[in-house]
Design a protein around this motif. Structure first.
Motif, short mmCIF file in Angstrom:
data_model
loop_
_atom_site.label_atom_id
_atom_site.label_comp_id
_atom_site.label_asym_id
_atom_site.label_seq_id
_atom_site.Cartn_x
_atom_site.Cartn_y
_atom_site.Cartn_z
N THR A 192 130.29 5.96 75.46
CA THR A 192 131.80 5.76 75.87
C THR A 192 132.46 5.17 74.58
OG1 THR A 192 130.46 3.46 77.72
CG2 THR A 192 132.74 2.81 77.09
N LEU A 193 132.56 4.71 73.70
CA LEU A 193 132.90 4.82 71.94
C LEU A 193 133.52 6.11 71.71
CD1 LEU A 193 131.44 2.04 70.22
CD2 LEU A 193 133.74 1.58 71.71
N GLY A 194 132.68 7.36 72.53
CA GLY A 194 133.15 8.64 71.70
C GLY A 194 133.84 8.71 72.92
N LEU A 195 133.46 8.74 74.27
CA LEU A 195 134.86 9.18 74.86
C LEU A 195 136.19 8.18 75.25
CD1 LEU A 195 132.66 9.49 78.42
CD2 LEU A 195 133.59 11.40 76.95
N PHE A 196 135.80 7.31 74.52
CA PHE A 196 137.11 6.33 74.34
C PHE A 196 137.88 7.45 73.43
CE2 PHE A 196 139.75 3.09 73.22
CZ PHE A 196 140.34 2.69 74.26
N SER A 197 137.53 7.47 71.97
CA SER A 197 138.11 8.18 71.35
C SER A 197 138.27 9.53 71.57
CB SER A 197 137.16 8.33 69.77
OG SER A 197 136.33 6.86 69.23
N ALA A 202 142.44 13.70 72.11
CA ALA A 202 143.21 14.16 72.84
C ALA A 202 144.26 14.32 73.66
CB ALA A 202 142.21 14.57 73.72
N SER A 203 144.19 13.48 74.03
CA SER A 203 145.62 12.64 75.24
C SER A 203 147.26 12.42 74.57
CB SER A 203 144.77 11.42 75.86
OG SER A 203 145.66 10.38 74.93
N TRP A 204 147.28 12.98 73.32
CA TRP A 204 148.82 12.50 72.83
C TRP A 204 149.89 13.68 73.15
CZ3 TRP A 204 151.39 16.96 70.51
CH2 TRP A 204 150.17 17.85 69.97
N GLY A 205 149.47 14.57 73.67
CA GLY A 205 150.17 15.88 74.17
C GLY A 205 151.05 15.13 75.52
N LEU A 206 149.97 14.61 76.32
CA LEU A 206 150.26 14.14 77.75
C LEU A 206 151.75 12.82 77.61
CD1 LEU A 206 146.61 14.12 79.24
CD2 LEU A 206 149.09 15.43 79.67
N PHE A 228 153.67 20.87 72.81
CA PHE A 228 151.81 20.95 72.02
C PHE A 228 151.91 21.87 71.27
CE2 PHE A 228 150.53 19.55 76.10
CZ PHE A 228 148.71 19.24 75.65
N ARG A 229 153.66 21.95 70.66
CA ARG A 229 153.62 22.94 69.94
C ARG A 229 154.93 22.59 69.09
NH1 ARG A 229 156.10 26.12 74.01
NH2 ARG A 229 157.94 26.23 72.80
N LEU A 230 155.31 21.19 68.18
CA LEU A 230 155.18 20.33 67.67
C LEU A 230 155.19 20.23 65.69
CD1 LEU A 230 154.87 17.28 69.60
CD2 LEU A 230 156.52 18.37 69.31
N LYS A 234 152.54 17.17 64.78
CA LYS A 234 151.66 17.26 65.92
C LYS A 234 149.77 16.17 65.03
CE LYS A 234 149.83 21.50 68.02
NZ LYS A 234 149.23 22.06 67.68
N SER A 235 150.19 17.00 63.50
CA SER A 235 149.20 15.74 62.89
C SER A 235 149.14 14.18 63.01
CB SER A 235 149.05 16.15 62.11
OG SER A 235 149.92 16.30 60.86
N LYS A 236 150.60 13.55 63.08
CA LYS A 236 151.19 12.56 62.66
C LYS A 236 150.63 12.03 64.25
CE LYS A 236 154.12 13.78 58.96
NZ LYS A 236 152.82 12.90 57.87
N LEU A 237 151.25 12.34 65.23
CA LEU A 237 151.44 12.10 66.28
C LEU A 237 149.61 11.53 66.78
CD1 LEU A 237 153.82 13.95 67.54
CD2 LEU A 237 153.83 11.67 67.13
N MET A 238 148.67 12.46 66.32
CA MET A 238 147.17 12.30 66.37
C MET A 238 147.25 11.65 65.98
SD MET A 238 145.67 16.29 66.87
CE MET A 238 144.23 16.14 66.98
N GLU A 239 146.97 11.22 64.54
CA GLU A 239 146.90 10.30 63.97
C GLU A 239 147.51 8.96 64.55
OE1 GLU A 239 147.46 8.29 59.50
OE2 GLU A 239 148.45 10.38 59.89
#
Length: 316
Positions: A192-197, A202-206, A228-230, A234-239
């Motif tokens: 659960t924790l793994g899929l949540f993370s 992965a969902s930042w683009g959405l 998906f072309r930022l 991109k790395s900051k949004l993922m963070e």
């Protein structure tokens, strides 16, 4: 009040980590409670009627189902096998009418959520920055795609839990052995924790695609392509999205701890007090969660404004 890259540390977003600007955004959102109030308002406009409908339908199902209420009340963790069988018997009775209900009610709730959340999100973002374009149709389509992806992640989680149950419970019992409840719980928690993370990463683009549609006045296809072309953004949004996932887990754990706080005093605490206490904890959790949702959107917006040095430079 508009969010601009001149407001504090985000002016240096190219040289600081995404979480550093996120800390500044948290302070900014705290000083503008109307943003969170709007977020809470549109979510509860949907949530309260939806919960009432589910409560009504659930009550009808439970009243019609021939459940052994006495056996359910007597379940104990000390008798894990007996309790599991009692629960399985109850689920076998309840699940068919629940599945029948979800066939027609589920799509309606999802469709209404897509529309209401798109309108609500647009209102909140335009309250934060009035320069944003109105792209309601685009936001509805983008939100629908995100909801489908989220439901897909829940399906993956269910399949993982089913595999863990077969590995640790079903197969040992079929072989005449004892079920491995510790192994199942361990896999359930880790999975659960793994899929949540993973979803948080992965969902930042959405999440950012609707914002780009309103920022650049573009359609669905261009919004997804731009999301998906930022470049370095991109790395900051993922963070930030990963931090939001951690915050969400922390809020859930905190809510569980607060919910369990009165239990040692259950002898003196009345059922009415416990009901009001748990209701209060639930409300606090939802308000805090909405606050961080708004903070994530504002941080996305401020990072974009700070990075946007040339017209369309991040869309190349």
């Amino acid at each position: 009040m508009e969010a601009t890259p001149q407001d504090g540390v985000v002016i240096a977003a190219g040289t600081v980590r995404g979480t550093q600007s996120f800390v500044h955004v948290l302070s900014q959102c705290w000083k503008n409670p109307q943003w969170t109030a709007l977020e809470v308002l549109w979510r509860w406009i949907y949530g309260i009627p939806a919960l009432l409908v589910l409560w009504y339908q659930g009550t009808r199902i439970l009243q019609a189902a021939p459940l052994d209420v006495k056996a359910l009340k007597s379940m104990s963790i000390l008798d894990a096998m007996g309790s599991s069988k009692t629960l399985a018997d109850a689920m076998a009775v309840v699940l068919p009418p629940v599945a029948h209900l979800l066939v027609w009610l589920g799509p309606i709730l999802v469709l209404v959520w897509v529309v209401v959340s798109s309108v609500g999100r647009m209102v909140v973002l335009r309250r934060v920055d009035s320069r944003l374009y109105v792209r309601l149709g685009t936001l509805i389509v983008l939100q629908a795609v995100r909801v489908v992806a989220l439901l897909g992640s829940f399906a993956v989680w269910f399949l993982c839990m089913e595999w863990a149950a077969q590995l640790n419970i079903t197969r040992p019992i079929a072989a005449g052995g004892e079920p491995n409840l510790v192994g199942y719980c361990s896999l359930a928690i880790v999975g659960t924790l793994g899929l949540f993370s993973l979803w948080a990463i992965a969902s930042w683009g959405l999440s950012v695609a609707p914002l780009l549609a309103m920022l650049r006045n573009i359609g669905v296809g261009k919004s997804f392509a731009a999301a998906f072309r930022l470049g370095p953004l991109k790395s900051k949004l993922m963070e930030i999205n990963l931090v939001m996932g951690i915050v969400k887990i922390a809020l859930i754990v905190l809510a569980m701890v607060l919910s369990a706080t009165p239990l040692p005093f259950e002898v003196v605490a009345t059922p009415q007090f416990l009901t009001w206490w748990w209701a209060g904890v639930t409300v606090i959790y939802f308000v805090a969660s909405d606050f961080f949702h708004v903070a994530r959107l504002v941080s996305y917006l401020e990072l974009w404004r700070a990075y946007e040095t040339d017209e369309g430079s991040l869309l190349r």
